[in-house]
Scaffold this motif. Structure first.
Motif, short mmCIF file in Angstrom:
data_model
loop_
_atom_site.label_atom_id
_atom_site.label_comp_id
_atom_site.label_asym_id
_atom_site.label_seq_id
_atom_site.Cartn_x
_atom_site.Cartn_y
_atom_site.Cartn_z
N ALA A 44 135.77 0.29 -27.55
CA ALA A 44 135.39 -0.55 -28.68
C ALA A 44 136.55 -1.43 -29.13
O ALA A 44 136.38 -2.61 -29.43
N ALA A 45 137.76 -0.85 -29.16
CA ALA A 45 138.95 -1.62 -29.53
C ALA A 45 139.19 -2.75 -28.53
O ALA A 45 139.57 -3.87 -28.91
N ALA A 46 138.95 -2.46 -27.25
CA ALA A 46 139.12 -3.49 -26.22
C ALA A 46 138.12 -4.63 -26.42
O ALA A 46 138.47 -5.81 -26.31
N LYS A 47 136.88 -4.29 -26.73
CA LYS A 47 135.85 -5.30 -26.90
C LYS A 47 136.04 -6.13 -28.17
O LYS A 47 135.59 -7.26 -28.27
N LEU A 48 136.74 -5.53 -29.15
CA LEU A 48 136.97 -6.24 -30.41
C LEU A 48 138.34 -6.90 -30.47
O LEU A 48 138.67 -7.57 -31.44
N SER A 49 139.13 -6.73 -29.41
CA SER A 49 140.52 -7.19 -29.44
C SER A 49 140.67 -8.71 -29.44
O SER A 49 141.70 -9.22 -29.87
N GLY A 50 139.67 -9.42 -28.93
CA GLY A 50 139.80 -10.86 -28.81
C GLY A 50 140.46 -11.28 -27.51
O GLY A 50 140.54 -12.48 -27.21
N ALA A 55 138.20 -7.41 -23.19
CA ALA A 55 136.79 -7.44 -23.56
C ALA A 55 135.89 -7.36 -22.33
O ALA A 55 134.85 -6.69 -22.34
N THR A 56 136.30 -8.04 -21.26
CA THR A 56 135.53 -8.00 -20.01
C THR A 56 135.51 -6.60 -19.43
O THR A 56 134.45 -6.11 -18.99
N LEU A 57 136.66 -5.93 -19.42
CA LEU A 57 136.73 -4.56 -18.93
C LEU A 57 135.84 -3.63 -19.77
O LEU A 57 135.15 -2.76 -19.23
N GLY A 58 135.88 -3.84 -21.08
CA GLY A 58 135.03 -3.04 -21.96
C GLY A 58 133.55 -3.27 -21.70
O GLY A 58 132.75 -2.31 -21.67
N ASN A 59 133.18 -4.51 -21.50
CA ASN A 59 131.78 -4.83 -21.20
C ASN A 59 131.34 -4.24 -19.86
O ASN A 59 130.20 -3.76 -19.73
N ILE A 60 132.22 -4.28 -18.87
CA ILE A 60 131.90 -3.70 -17.56
C ILE A 60 131.67 -2.20 -17.71
O ILE A 60 130.71 -1.64 -17.14
N TYR A 61 132.54 -1.54 -18.47
CA TYR A 61 132.41 -0.09 -18.66
C TYR A 61 131.07 0.27 -19.29
O TYR A 61 130.35 1.15 -18.79
N THR A 62 130.74 -0.38 -20.41
CA THR A 62 129.51 -0.03 -21.10
C THR A 62 128.28 -0.39 -20.27
O THR A 62 127.27 0.33 -20.29
N THR A 63 128.34 -1.49 -19.52
CA THR A 63 127.21 -1.90 -18.68
C THR A 63 126.98 -0.89 -17.55
O THR A 63 125.84 -0.48 -17.30
N VAL A 64 128.07 -0.49 -16.90
CA VAL A 64 127.95 0.43 -15.75
C VAL A 64 127.45 1.79 -16.19
O VAL A 64 126.47 2.32 -15.64
N PHE A 65 128.09 2.37 -17.18
CA PHE A 65 127.78 3.75 -17.53
C PHE A 65 126.55 3.90 -18.41
O PHE A 65 126.08 5.02 -18.62
N ARG A 66 126.03 2.80 -18.92
CA ARG A 66 124.71 2.87 -19.57
C ARG A 66 123.60 2.53 -18.60
O ARG A 66 122.43 2.81 -18.88
#
Length: 241
Positions: A44-50, A55-66
């Motif tokens: 979440a901190a990565a996705k909100l970091s700006g 943010a891309t890494l955070g989005n990849i993580y949530t997309t893959v594991f969901r």
């Protein structure tokens, strides 16, 4: 009556084993939720970091594991982890197969899955905080650590409780998939009892009832935590009025 004695606590009864298996299920789920909370906070901190890369890494993580089936992730963690442990053992001179402990593999797998969902819960909770409060804190010279401790963390926790409750319920049900690793949690014990006694309907019904009891008690705990967190919040009180 003979069938009912099988779920009792006397000789030949499976009652004690089923209750212990329910306890193991709670332990796995609680451990997984804690692992997921750490992962979810970082993501979440990565996705909100700006920062675009974070943010891309955070989005990849949530997309893959969901998006990937939970059972596949459990297989990857359990068998992949066992292969890694075996390779480390061979490098240290040990010959033979070393399996990854079922509890650790299951808790880690479910924790990784729950971390993807908790990341979104924490991100949404942070975005629900009034920007005016953060701006006011900066205007009076409140440094980041104090602002996080006094304003951000309490409100993120308050807003996140309902979502974390949902993630807990999801993780509680996902823990049934860990039975494929051989861990004697509630689902696995119900399967063993059913196979040993040929009373499939009885033990799967009992297992389902125990899961319902666990989820119902969990609902009460999270609802109580939500009420307690909102008790001192004027806006929450006004919303309920």
């Amino acid at each position: 009556m003979a069938s009912l004695s099988l779920i009792g606590f006397g000789s030949g009864g499976w009652g004690a084993l089923l209750l212990f298996a329910a306890f193991i299920t709670l332990c796995v789920t609680a451990t997984a939720l804690a692992i997921g909370a750490v992962i979810g906070t970082i993501v979440a901190a990565a996705k909100l970091s700006g920062n675009l890369a974070l943010a891309t890494l955070g989005n990849i993580y949530t997309t893959v594991f969901r998006g990937v089936p939970e059972l596949l992730i459990i297989y990857l963690i359990y068998f992949g982890g066992s292969s890694a442990v075996t390779a480390i053992g061979k490098a240290m001179g040990y010959e033979g197969f070393l399996g990854m402990p079922s509890f650790i593999a299951g808790a880690l797998a479910v924790g990784i899955i729950s971390g993807a969902y908790q990341a979104e819960v924490f991100r949404g909770a942070f975005q629900a905080i009034s920007k005016g409060e953060l701006e006011a804190a900066s205007a009076i010279g409140m440094h980041r650590a104090l602002r996080f401790r006094r304003i951000i963390m309490p409100q993120v926790f308050r807003f996140a409780i309902p979502g974390i409750g949902n993630v807990w319920q999801l993780s509680l049900k996902d823990s049934a998939l860990i039975s494929v690793t051989g861990l004697a949690e509630l689902m696995r014990t119900s399967q063993v009892a059913a196979g040993s006694t040929r009373q499939y309907f009885l033990f799967f019904i009992v297992g389902g009832i125990l899961y319902l009891i666990l989820t119902s008690l969990s609902d009460r705990v999270f609802n109580g935590a939500e009420r307690r967190a909102n008790r001192s919040m004027p806006t929450a009180a006004m919303g309920k009025a």
